[in-house]
Motif scaffolding. Structure first.
Motif, PDB file in Angstrom:
ATOM      1  N   HIS A 183       0.816  -1.211   0.000  1.00 25.62           N
ATOM      2  CA  HIS A 183       0.000   0.000   0.000  1.00 25.62           C
ATOM      3  C   HIS A 183       0.863   1.280   0.000  1.00 25.62           C
ATOM      4  N   GLY A 230      -1.416   6.379   8.612  1.00 29.86           N
ATOM      5  CA  GLY A 230      -0.600   5.457   9.416  1.00 29.86           C
ATOM      6  C   GLY A 230       0.891   5.605   9.197  1.00 29.86           C
ATOM      7  N   GLY A 250      -0.892  12.144   9.559  1.00 29.89           N
ATOM      8  CA  GLY A 250      -2.360  12.060   9.481  1.00 29.89           C
ATOM      9  C   GLY A 250      -2.957  11.790  10.851  1.00 29.89           C
ATOM     10  N   GLU A 251      -2.267  10.922  11.604  1.00 29.00           N
ATOM     11  CA  GLU A 251      -2.713  10.604  12.964  1.00 29.00           C
ATOM     12  C   GLU A 251      -2.631  11.845  13.846  1.00 29.00           C
ATOM     13  N   ASP A 276      -5.581  13.829  13.008  1.00 24.93           N
ATOM     14  CA  ASP A 276      -6.825  13.185  13.483  1.00 24.93           C
ATOM     15  C   ASP A 276      -6.941  13.237  15.011  1.00 24.93           C
ATOM     16  N   GLY A 304      -8.753  15.139  10.143  1.00 26.19           N
ATOM     17  CA  GLY A 304      -7.727  15.883   9.394  1.00 26.19           C
ATOM     18  C   GLY A 304      -8.311  16.999   8.544  1.00 26.19           C
ATOM     19  N   GLY A 308      -0.083  10.339  -0.161  1.00 28.84           N
ATOM     20  CA  GLY A 308      -0.836   9.947   1.034  1.00 28.84           C
ATOM     21  C   GLY A 308      -1.872  11.016   1.351  1.00 28.84           C
ATOM     22  N   GLY A 309      -2.839  10.656   2.205  1.00 25.37           N
ATOM     23  CA  GLY A 309      -3.983  11.532   2.475  1.00 25.37           C
ATOM     24  C   GLY A 309      -3.623  12.959   2.845  1.00 25.37           C
ATOM     25  N   ASN A 340      -3.514  18.370   1.817  1.00 28.18           N
ATOM     26  CA  ASN A 340      -3.559  19.577   2.641  1.00 28.18           C
ATOM     27  C   ASN A 340      -2.943  20.782   1.904  1.00 28.18           C
ATOM     28  N   MET A 389      -5.820  10.269  -1.502  1.00 27.30           N
ATOM     29  CA  MET A 389      -6.512   9.351  -0.580  1.00 27.30           C
ATOM     30  C   MET A 389      -6.340   7.927  -1.101  1.00 27.30           C
TER      31      MET A 389
HETATM   32  O1  KG4 Z   1      -3.600   7.803   2.718  1.00 26.79           O
HETATM   33  P1  KG4 Z   1      -4.902   7.889   3.428  1.00 26.79           P
HETATM   34  O2  KG4 Z   1      -6.141   8.137   2.592  1.00 26.79           O
HETATM   35  O3  KG4 Z   1      -5.173   6.618   4.275  1.00 26.79           O
HETATM   36  C1  KG4 Z   1      -4.146   5.912   4.919  1.00 26.79           C
HETATM   37  O4  KG4 Z   1      -3.500   5.094   4.249  1.00 26.79           O
HETATM   38  O5  KG4 Z   1      -3.926   6.220   6.102  1.00 26.79           O
HETATM   39  O6  KG4 Z   1      -4.741   9.058   4.528  1.00 26.79           O
HETATM   40  C2  KG4 Z   1      -5.757   9.382   5.435  1.00 26.79           C
HETATM   41  C3  KG4 Z   1      -5.242  10.495   6.332  1.00 26.79           C
HETATM   42  C4  KG4 Z   1      -6.170  10.756   7.523  1.00 26.79           C
HETATM   43  O7  KG4 Z   1      -5.369  10.839   8.693  1.00 26.79           O
HETATM   44  C5  KG4 Z   1      -6.802  12.106   7.177  1.00 26.79           C
HETATM   45  O8  KG4 Z   1      -7.186  12.856   8.306  1.00 26.79           O
HETATM   46  C6  KG4 Z   1      -5.671  12.768   6.433  1.00 26.79           C
HETATM   47  O9  KG4 Z   1      -5.154  11.732   5.622  1.00 26.79           O
HETATM   48  N1  KG4 Z   1      -6.125  13.886   5.579  1.00 26.79           N
HETATM   49  C7  KG4 Z   1      -5.802  15.185   5.812  1.00 26.79           C
HETATM   50  C8  KG4 Z   1      -6.442  15.953   4.791  1.00 26.79           C
HETATM   51  N2  KG4 Z   1      -7.144  15.095   3.993  1.00 26.79           N
HETATM   52  C9  KG4 Z   1      -6.936  13.837   4.495  1.00 26.79           C
HETATM   53  N3  KG4 Z   1      -5.029  15.766   6.751  1.00 26.79           N
HETATM   54  C10 KG4 Z   1      -4.867  17.093   6.709  1.00 26.79           C
HETATM   55  N4  KG4 Z   1      -5.441  17.886   5.778  1.00 26.79           N
HETATM   56  C11 KG4 Z   1      -6.233  17.372   4.813  1.00 26.79           C
HETATM   57  N5  KG4 Z   1      -6.785  18.173   3.905  1.00 26.79           N
END
Ligand code: KG4
Ligand code: ZN
Length: 323
Positions: free
Chosen positions: A96, A123, A148-149, A152, A165, A254-255, A259, A283
């Motif tokens: 992943h 993660g 991301g954590e 969150d 996030g 990554g998510g 930002n 995402m």
């Molecule tokens: O890569 P992802 O979709 O899933 C994982 O593999 O973890 O990332 C998800 C993370 C979450 O912690 C979410 O809160 C964060 O990405 N995230 C953001 C934003 N969009 C998603 N964090 C800060 N600002 C954003 N705009």
């Protein structure tokens, strides 16, 4: 579809589980696995229909086998292996995180190697020096929370709705000016990333000023400080990675790469070429998994065993401690 080194996306489908997990304030592993099992056949049929393809048109099936929650990994693996067996197709296990790293090639298929990759997901937070497909040198990794954590968990402390996030980022972007709230810039003196100190500082701040949670302007101000704290650490480490490797092409994935404040701050680093995947590819998505399975296959890279692997680092070399 991939031809002459470029890729075209015939169809892509994503089902968000946000509504399933919202009431619980976070991902419930058992529910996540069941939702995957229920949705995978529906999404696959819809994607095949949209692409106008049949299973005989496929060359391979790629599936995430790690890292991640074991139940969710197993749901996807069972479904994919059923499809591959029924249609006599090769089944390619995909990491992943490697897929996030390579997701930048979806929009930039000709991006030359080497490049630096900043992985900022829910993660994982790491910096890799990407010298080719399957050739990754780890420069830095988080010792505790991922970026991301950190977003969150901070959002949870501020009583913001799940997923935290994007909610925190929205509040942060609504504030302009100099925030009164001073938060630590964690791990700038040592190598690697760590964000758990930030969480402790926020918890203390709220304990000392509970009214903060009821005041929209204060919430915006503190969110601004939190976002700035996380982003500044990421930017400073990227600068060190550039100095250390001499490589000034940066791909962010990554998510958290969605930002806007992070994007802007990274783009402002002098002499750096920044590349970001399209928002929908920041995402989690199946397209990056398909691309990675394909690229590993045409580059004749060794295949991982077909087993759910909750922890699975991607690096082939390590220079950990360098930044
Ligand atoms: O890569 P992802 O979709 O899933 C994982 O593999 O973890 O990332 C998800 C993370 C979450 O912690 C979410 O809160 C964060 O990405 N995230 C953001 C934003 N969009 C998603 N964090 C800060 N600002 C954003 N705009
Ligand atoms: Zn992810």
């Amino acid at each position: 579809r991939s031809e002459n080194g470029t890729h075209s996306i015939l169809s892509e489908k994503v089902h968000s589980q946000i509504d399933t997990h919202r009431d619980y304030g976070g991902v419930v592993p058992e529910l996540a696995a069941r939702e995957h099992l229920r949705n995978l056949p529906l999404l696959t049929s819809a994607a095949m229909k949209e692409a106008g393809a049949s299973f005989q048109d496929l060359d391979l099936i790629a599936v995430t086998t790690g890292p991640g929650l074991k139940g969710s990994l197993l749901s996807g693996m069972l479904f994919a292996s059923g499809l591959a067996t029924a249609n006599c197709l090769p089944l390619i296990p995909v990491n992943h995180i490697e897929a996030h790293v390579l997701s930048v090639l979806l929009e930039n298929p000709k991006l030359p190697f080497p490049f630096l990759s900043l992985v900022v997901s829910g993660g994982h937070t790491e910096l890799q020096h990407v010298k080719g497909i399957g050739n990754y040198t780890l420069l830095a990794r988080t010792t505790d929370d991922a970026a991301g954590e950190a977003f969150d968990k901070s959002a949870k402390l501020l009583d913001l709705p799940y997923p935290g996030g994007p909610a925190l980022a929205k509040l942060a972007d609504a504030f302009s000016g100099q925030s009164r709230f001073e938060l630590p810039r964690v791990m700038l003196k040592q190598p690697g990333f760590s964000f758990s100190g930030l969480k402790t500082a926020i918890a203390l701040l709220i304990r000392n000023q509970e009214s903060l949670l009821q005041d929209l302007q204060l919430l915006q101000e503190v969110s601004h400080s939190i976002q700035a704290g996380i982003v500044e650490v990421l930017v400073r480490k990227v600068k060190r990675a550039i100095r250390h490797t001499g490589c000034n092409t940066l791909a962010v994935c990554g998510g958290v790469s969605a930002n806007e404040h992070l994007r802007k701050a990274l783009r402002e680093i002098p002499d750096v070429q920044c590349h970001f995947p399209a928002h929908r590819h920041c995402m989690d998505n199946g397209t990056m998994i398909a691309l990675t399975g394909y690229l590993r296959t045409v580059n004749i890279l060794p295949q991982a065993p077909f087993e759910a692997t909750p922890r699975w680092p991607i690096e082939t070399h390590s220079d950990i401690g360098a930044v």
